[in-house]
Design a protein around this motif. Sequence first.
Motif, PDB file in Angstrom:
ATOM      1  N   PHE A 539       0.789  -1.227   0.000  1.00 45.35           N
ATOM      2  CA  PHE A 539       0.000   0.000   0.000  1.00 45.35           C
ATOM      3  C   PHE A 539       0.821   1.277   0.000  1.00 45.35           C
ATOM      4  O   PHE A 539       0.293   2.338  -0.312  1.00 45.35           O
ATOM      5  CB  PHE A 539      -0.949  -0.003   1.203  1.00 45.35           C
ATOM      6  N   VAL A 540       2.081   1.215   0.390  1.00 38.89           N
ATOM      7  CA  VAL A 540       2.856   2.450   0.476  1.00 38.89           C
ATOM      8  C   VAL A 540       3.927   2.436  -0.607  1.00 38.89           C
ATOM      9  O   VAL A 540       4.767   1.539  -0.627  1.00 38.89           O
ATOM     10  CB  VAL A 540       3.531   2.561   1.859  1.00 38.89           C
ATOM     11  N   PRO A 541       3.899   3.370  -1.535  1.00 40.46           N
ATOM     12  CA  PRO A 541       4.974   3.415  -2.526  1.00 40.46           C
ATOM     13  C   PRO A 541       6.280   3.841  -1.862  1.00 40.46           C
ATOM     14  O   PRO A 541       6.266   4.667  -0.955  1.00 40.46           O
ATOM     15  CB  PRO A 541       4.486   4.460  -3.526  1.00 40.46           C
ATOM     16  N   PRO A 542       7.403   3.247  -2.260  1.00 40.44           N
ATOM     17  CA  PRO A 542       8.679   3.609  -1.647  1.00 40.44           C
ATOM     18  C   PRO A 542       9.023   5.068  -1.968  1.00 40.44           C
ATOM     19  O   PRO A 542       8.583   5.589  -2.992  1.00 40.44           O
ATOM     20  CB  PRO A 542       9.672   2.646  -2.288  1.00 40.44           C
ATOM     21  N   PRO A 543       9.793   5.716  -1.088  1.00 39.81           N
ATOM     22  CA  PRO A 543      10.154   7.120  -1.334  1.00 39.81           C
ATOM     23  C   PRO A 543      10.878   7.260  -2.669  1.00 39.81           C
ATOM     24  O   PRO A 543      11.598   6.342  -3.082  1.00 39.81           O
ATOM     25  CB  PRO A 543      11.071   7.453  -0.154  1.00 39.81           C
ATOM     26  N   PRO A 544      10.715   8.398  -3.350  1.00 34.63           N
ATOM     27  CA  PRO A 544      11.201   8.543  -4.728  1.00 34.63           C
ATOM     28  C   PRO A 544      12.686   8.257  -4.904  1.00 34.63           C
ATOM     29  O   PRO A 544      13.079   7.638  -5.883  1.00 34.63           O
ATOM     30  CB  PRO A 544      10.878  10.002  -5.050  1.00 34.63           C
ATOM     31  N   GLY A 545      13.508   8.656  -3.942  1.00 35.16           N
ATOM     32  CA  GLY A 545      14.946   8.442  -4.123  1.00 35.16           C
ATOM     33  C   GLY A 545      15.366   6.992  -3.965  1.00 35.16           C
ATOM     34  O   GLY A 545      16.434   6.587  -4.416  1.00 35.16           O
ATOM     35  N   LYS A 546      14.542   6.198  -3.307  1.00 41.34           N
ATOM     36  CA  LYS A 546      14.957   4.828  -2.967  1.00 41.34           C
ATOM     37  C   LYS A 546      13.912   3.822  -3.436  1.00 41.34           C
ATOM     38  O   LYS A 546      13.102   3.319  -2.649  1.00 41.34           O
ATOM     39  CB  LYS A 546      15.134   4.702  -1.449  1.00 41.34           C
ATOM     40  N   PRO A 547      13.914   3.521  -4.715  1.00 43.67           N
ATOM     41  CA  PRO A 547      12.874   2.624  -5.246  1.00 43.67           C
ATOM     42  C   PRO A 547      12.970   1.209  -4.688  1.00 43.67           C
ATOM     43  O   PRO A 547      12.002   0.477  -4.690  1.00 43.67           O
ATOM     44  CB  PRO A 547      13.135   2.639  -6.758  1.00 43.67           C
ATOM     45  N   ASP A 548      14.165   0.832  -4.204  1.00 49.05           N
ATOM     46  CA  ASP A 548      14.353  -0.540  -3.726  1.00 49.05           C
ATOM     47  C   ASP A 548      14.188  -0.676  -2.225  1.00 49.05           C
ATOM     48  O   ASP A 548      14.515  -1.714  -1.657  1.00 49.05           O
ATOM     49  CB  ASP A 548      15.761  -1.030  -4.094  1.00 49.05           C
ATOM     50  N   LEU A 549      13.667   0.369  -1.599  1.00 52.06           N
ATOM     51  CA  LEU A 549      13.687   0.391  -0.141  1.00 52.06           C
ATOM     52  C   LEU A 549      13.031  -0.848   0.475  1.00 52.06           C
ATOM     53  O   LEU A 549      13.591  -1.472   1.375  1.00 52.06           O
ATOM     54  CB  LEU A 549      12.985   1.656   0.365  1.00 52.06           C
TER      55      LEU A 549
END
Lengths: 593, 504
Positions: A539-549
């Motif tokens: 449900f939560v998209p990863p923060p823009p700088g860290k797509p692999d978070l």
Amino acid sequence: MAPPPSSYRPRKKRKFPLSSTGSNNALIVDDGNGKHTPAFPLASFLWAARAGVSQWLILPLILMAVGLFRWAVSLWGYSGFQVPPMHGDFEAQRHWMEITIHLPMSKWYTYDLQYWGLDYPPLTAYHSWLLGKIGTLFDPSWFALDESRGFEDPQLKVYMRATVVVSEYLIFIPAVVNFLRRYTQMHGVPVWSASVALVAILLQPSTILIDHGHFQYNTVMLGFVAASLDAILAGRMLWACIFFVGALGFKQMALYYAPVMFAFLLGICVFPRIQLIRLVCISLVTVVAFAVLIAPLVVSAVSAGAQNELSSIPLPPLLQALPIKLDKSSILYAPLLQLTQVIHRIFPFARGLFEDKVANAWCAIHTFYKLHRFEATLLQRVSLGATLASIFIPCAIIFRHPRASFLLPALSTVAWGFFLFSFQVHEKSVLLPLLPMTLMLSGDGGLSKETRAWVGWANMLGSWTMFPLLQRDGLRVPYFVMTFLWAYLLGLPPSSLEVYRSRSSSDDPSPLLEPHIITKLVHLCFYLAMVAWHVLEAFVPPPPGKPDLWVVLNVLIGAGGFGLTYLWCLRKLVLQCWMIGRKVEKDTQKKNQ
Amino acid sequence: MADLYPSLAQCAIVATAFKILLFPAYKSTDFEVHRNWLAITHSLPVKEWYYEKTSEWTLDYPPFFAAFEWLLSQVAQYADPAMLTVKNLNYDSWQTIYFQRATVIISELVLVFALNRFIKSAPQSNKHLAHISSLSILLSPGLLIIDHIHFQYNGFMYGVLILSIVLARKQSTLLYSGITFAILLCMKHIHLYLSLAYFVYLLRTYCLDPKSVFRPRFGNIFKLGLGVISVFAVAFGPFIYWNQLLQLKDRLFPFSRGLCHAYWAPNIWAMYSFVDRALILLAPRLGLSINEEALTSVTRGLVGDTSFAVLPEVTKEHTFALTFLFQLLPLIKLWRSPGDWDVFVGAITLCGYASFLFGWHVHEKAVLLIIIPFSLIALRDRRYFSAFRSLAIAGHVSLFPLLFTAAEFPIKTVYTVFWLVLFLFVFEQVAPVPERPRIFPIVDRFSLLYLAVAIPLIIYCSLLHQLIFGLERYEFLPLMFMSSYSALGVVGSWIGFMVVYFTA
């Protein structure tokens, strides 16, 4: 009317004294009023088979039921479906069938290496050849040379899926069934508990998801390992060598088990007294088995055409490293070239420390402290050192005390050590430590809360760390279904907290069979983290700088959990060894008195 | 003794896991049928439901089922609104598949509930038997193949049927049994075949005094009549008001179809056709005349308008007369044993048999109409069980042609064999010894032989035939063998059960 004579035979009632061995204790809960209830759903499903039902009935039913789940998973997607140009593991396996049936052996390991060049040991190649030949009978276009690349016919999918199931039912399942029969007899575990353990082992979610979902033939290799263990239990050490060579010859990953097997086989030749003949036999059989395995490939290189072909490929690095100058015209040159090429393909030392995101130590360290800054050779050495350090104790124990009952914990520990610290680990490699660990369910007290909690936890973590991979293959739903089903059957979180609840009854709460309070806390935290991670990921998209978070988070948690599992296996091995040592001491004391 | 493990809920959970895994499996045109109904009921006013014909799969179930679809469509719009457009023929996005498959699983909870009530209603000494038969229904390969692969909502409907049968067990709930059955009729009219048994049972046990036929209980008659009529009024009232009743009749009872369904259902007419085929070969020797037109039509096995080459034609009137006759026989016994629930279930089963064996245009799926009520009493004693056994084998094997894709072959065969081995073994173990001696002990031997034939036959039909003749030639042959074989089993079990029923 009297019943027909053949159908009715008074049976001897087999009674299972509830107090003698641990395993049934853990399956049947006495609620205090003399009423027995099954401890977890799997025991409930086999409840009617508690006594006196023939294995001739139970076993086929179990095999049919687990087979149905395998086939149902195989209806879903596989790796690389509609992902040109390289597709995935499915295409790799299909491609190998294609090249092995169309090309002479000398070309198998050299043909167009950029497109899924064969990089598994010879037994896989022979296996592919056989399957390719059979498949061609159905439809030659499935395996037409070069033409069939990326072929995705539904009929082909059915055929390929069927080959996995058939290979598994011919190798893995008989091996596991036989191993369990011997192992449970050795430990005095009742037949019924053995059946429960068998279902738990055969429904292990990660193996099913990778082999029948993602598409691989891991169970063939794992089956050879199980057959090898079975041979050891039966005292047929030479067969054990042959089966283990089979495992190595099918998939080089079986090397994770090799140190233990080596230490064990060496150990039985040295302790309690040195048996030179046994040592010679074992080494001879191993060498011969390897030779037989590789012989067709080497012999095929002798022919004139093959020599020309082979001499056109770039020299394998292994051969380059040889200090001596080779005579290219020698008849032995081509076979040597072929051999080194095979080895070069199977062990690609040039690849990185780890692939993708794997829940092992290096990937976890890399997250915080980039390892790129070091030279590759240094990293390789460090990784080798760490692996050796992690496997030293279990190998030493199994060498000094080569007992069959130590094998499973030793194999698990060593395989975990390899998974955590070795070079070039794949997330699918987690199947290797999970197999011996899951087999522990069949040991004495294997279905007790403590073992069940740990084995279950490791399995849940194992399939959880493969979720990013499975999701890419469109296996999200089978992942949730199979993992949840297994957890449900074994009474594990998230379906139930039963294993972590202490039984209130005061009679013989043996401290070993219940998980420790710290274990409970740690496990529950991890389960919570897994559930929370799934919610985050969905449900939560990863923060823009860290797509692999989210993937990184998965890897970190997984690595931590696997580290703990490694320690638990090691502790179990040491404890078992210590307890047996104490028992031997007592016995000698008694004798002396 | 009563070890009720595994429990119904545990089995339901594991079965659900398996059914979810079957989401991507083959689905028949029935999937599109139900999608179309979702679209019709969602996007059109009720007035037009039974007139809409954009798709060839027009709405041909009674109003309550249409209302059920309307209810589902209210949720469906959140899954994928595109499936609710009437013009979107053959639309099957994965959301649509997930949604529709999930509704089958969820609506099957009605079945679980009904089975749970059934176990509770059983007397204490028979609880474990009721438990075992409930599990056999819940895990039935018939429901798995038809509902979860082929795609229909039978689990839900049979849940309602079982609920109504269970309600008939106690005098105090007889009224609700009748009303539930009326509701069921307004959902799927195939259950009309069973209605005579309900009619006779309720009339005799509820409306008349059990001790004397000549003392009607007017209060009960009023309550039941009011209940049933109001159910039908709610279902059909609006359509009567709009003057659409004739249109409904045409949709619900399409008599333009042929005697046998596409794949021959294993009934008397399948055997009749088989004999007819065999006689074509023998006709020249016996000096019989052959109807040349028929030669080309039946051989395909895909029959729209069956005609026979040698044997006399069969008309609708014939089939009705035979069905009615063979339903009447068990009803006489039912009339004479008021309040006997076992006889009631037996009569329902025999009504199912009669309509399946002699009916016009019978679907092979309708075999569940026999198997499911029969399962409820199959464990009464060994005599019931031995009649049930060949039905279980024949009925489930006859469903195999429904699924013809390679990927589903292992599932249908392995699951059915699993179920047969497990439940026939368990039934054998637990079925009580009958109070009276068996009349035909030899029947058991035959049913064993019958079982043994099944295995080579399935292998031939699914594998060897293609290898010998290829895919195209004589493709009707395996179907004909299968349905004749199955018909033999169904007829055998019918005769066996008739004997048990009338001698019990």
